[in-house]
Design a protein around this motif. Structure first.
Motif, short mmCIF file in Angstrom:
data_model
loop_
_atom_site.label_atom_id
_atom_site.label_comp_id
_atom_site.label_asym_id
_atom_site.label_seq_id
_atom_site.Cartn_x
_atom_site.Cartn_y
_atom_site.Cartn_z
N TYR A 143 84.60 15.93 35.60
CA TYR A 143 83.33 15.73 34.92
C TYR A 143 82.99 16.95 34.08
O TYR A 143 83.15 18.09 34.55
N CYS A 144 82.48 16.73 32.89
CA CYS A 144 81.88 17.84 32.16
C CYS A 144 80.38 17.83 32.41
O CYS A 144 79.79 16.78 32.67
N ALA A 145 79.79 19.01 32.36
CA ALA A 145 78.38 19.15 32.67
C ALA A 145 77.76 20.21 31.77
O ALA A 145 78.44 21.16 31.35
N ALA A 146 76.47 20.05 31.51
CA ALA A 146 75.76 20.97 30.63
C ALA A 146 74.51 21.49 31.33
O ALA A 146 73.81 20.74 32.03
N SER A 147 74.23 22.76 31.11
CA SER A 147 73.03 23.38 31.66
C SER A 147 72.25 24.05 30.55
O SER A 147 72.82 24.77 29.73
N SER A 148 70.95 23.83 30.58
CA SER A 148 70.10 24.46 29.57
C SER A 148 69.61 25.83 30.02
O SER A 148 69.01 26.56 29.23
N VAL A 149 69.89 26.17 31.32
CA VAL A 149 69.38 27.43 31.84
C VAL A 149 70.47 28.40 32.27
O VAL A 149 70.20 29.57 32.52
N GLY A 150 71.69 27.91 32.41
CA GLY A 150 72.77 28.79 32.82
C GLY A 150 73.50 28.27 34.03
O GLY A 150 73.28 27.14 34.46
N ALA A 151 74.37 29.11 34.58
CA ALA A 151 75.20 28.70 35.69
C ALA A 151 74.36 28.32 36.90
O ALA A 151 73.33 28.93 37.16
N GLY A 152 74.81 27.31 37.63
CA GLY A 152 74.17 26.96 38.88
C GLY A 152 73.28 25.74 38.84
O GLY A 152 73.02 25.14 39.88
N ARG A 153 72.84 25.36 37.69
CA ARG A 153 71.98 24.17 37.60
C ARG A 153 72.37 23.38 36.36
O ARG A 153 72.15 23.82 35.25
N TYR A 154 72.93 22.23 36.59
CA TYR A 154 73.43 21.40 35.50
C TYR A 154 72.57 20.16 35.35
O TYR A 154 72.38 19.41 36.31
N ASP A 155 72.06 19.97 34.15
CA ASP A 155 71.10 18.92 33.89
C ASP A 155 71.74 17.63 33.40
O ASP A 155 71.17 16.55 33.55
N TYR A 156 72.89 17.75 32.77
CA TYR A 156 73.51 16.61 32.12
C TYR A 156 74.98 16.51 32.53
O TYR A 156 75.67 17.52 32.64
N TRP A 157 75.41 15.27 32.72
CA TRP A 157 76.77 15.02 33.20
C TRP A 157 77.44 13.95 32.37
O TRP A 157 76.80 12.97 31.96
N GLY A 158 78.73 14.13 32.15
CA GLY A 158 79.54 13.08 31.55
C GLY A 158 79.94 12.06 32.60
O GLY A 158 79.66 12.24 33.80
N GLN A 159 80.62 11.02 32.18
CA GLN A 159 80.91 9.92 33.08
C GLN A 159 82.15 10.14 33.95
O GLN A 159 82.38 9.39 34.87
N GLY A 160 82.93 11.16 33.67
CA GLY A 160 84.12 11.44 34.47
C GLY A 160 85.37 10.83 33.88
O GLY A 160 85.33 9.73 33.30
N THR A 161 86.47 11.55 34.05
CA THR A 161 87.77 11.05 33.61
C THR A 161 88.77 11.36 34.72
O THR A 161 88.78 12.46 35.26
N LEU A 162 89.59 10.38 35.07
CA LEU A 162 90.48 10.50 36.22
C LEU A 162 91.78 11.19 35.84
O LEU A 162 92.46 10.78 34.89
N VAL A 163 92.12 12.21 36.60
CA VAL A 163 93.41 12.89 36.47
C VAL A 163 94.20 12.65 37.74
O VAL A 163 93.72 12.94 38.84
N THR A 164 95.39 12.11 37.60
CA THR A 164 96.26 11.85 38.74
C THR A 164 97.57 12.59 38.52
O THR A 164 98.24 12.39 37.51
N VAL A 165 97.90 13.44 39.48
CA VAL A 165 99.14 14.22 39.40
C VAL A 165 100.08 13.73 40.49
O VAL A 165 99.77 13.83 41.67
N SER A 166 101.21 13.21 40.09
CA SER A 166 102.18 12.69 41.05
C SER A 166 103.19 13.77 41.42
O SER A 166 103.53 14.63 40.60
N SER A 167 103.66 13.70 42.66
CA SER A 167 104.61 14.72 43.14
C SER A 167 106.04 14.30 42.86
O SER A 167 106.32 13.21 42.45
#
Length: 118
Positions: free
Chosen positions: A94-118
């Motif tokens: 997920y990507c996230a955005a904060s208007s105040v800085g690290a530690g508090r994120y106000d806005y979030w993207g919908q997520g993208t799946l990463v799958t790593v196979s062995s």
């Protein structure tokens, strides 16, 4: 601000992926940005973050030296370059955005799946 993450997929261990997060709605450069991930059955965790101008970055220990976070304020885009991927990197990212800085994120993207196979 609205966030749209993309770039996830299936990759073999040792491979690479590049995630992107497109921002719209407000001035992108006003936001402190981050990537989080949520592996299956676990809590969401911070992966990397970047300051408004992009001059300072943070990485969680498990991705240091393998992942690179960057931003292009002119293109309203946040990126995460992921190299030497491991199966334990498998997660929804997920990507996230904060208007105040690290530690508090106000806005979030919908997520993208990463799958790593062995």
């Amino acid at each position: 601000v609205q966030l749209q993450a993309s770039g996830g997929g299936l990759v073999q261990a040792g491979g690479s992926l590049r995630l992107s997060c497109a921002a719209s709605g407000r001035t992108f450069s006003r936001y402190y940005m981050a990537w989080f991930r949520q592996p299956p059955g676990t809590e969401r965790e911070l992966v990397a973050s970047i300051t408004w101008s992009g001059d300072i970055t943070y990485y969680t220990d498990s991705v240091k030296g393998r992942f690179t976070i960057s931003r292009d304020n002119a293109k309203n885009t946040l990126n995460l370059e992921m190299n030497s991927l491991k199966p334990e990197d498998t997660a929804v990212y997920y990507c996230a955005a904060s208007s105040v800085g690290a530690g508090r994120y106000d806005y979030w993207g919908q997520g993208t799946l990463v799958t790593v196979s062995s």
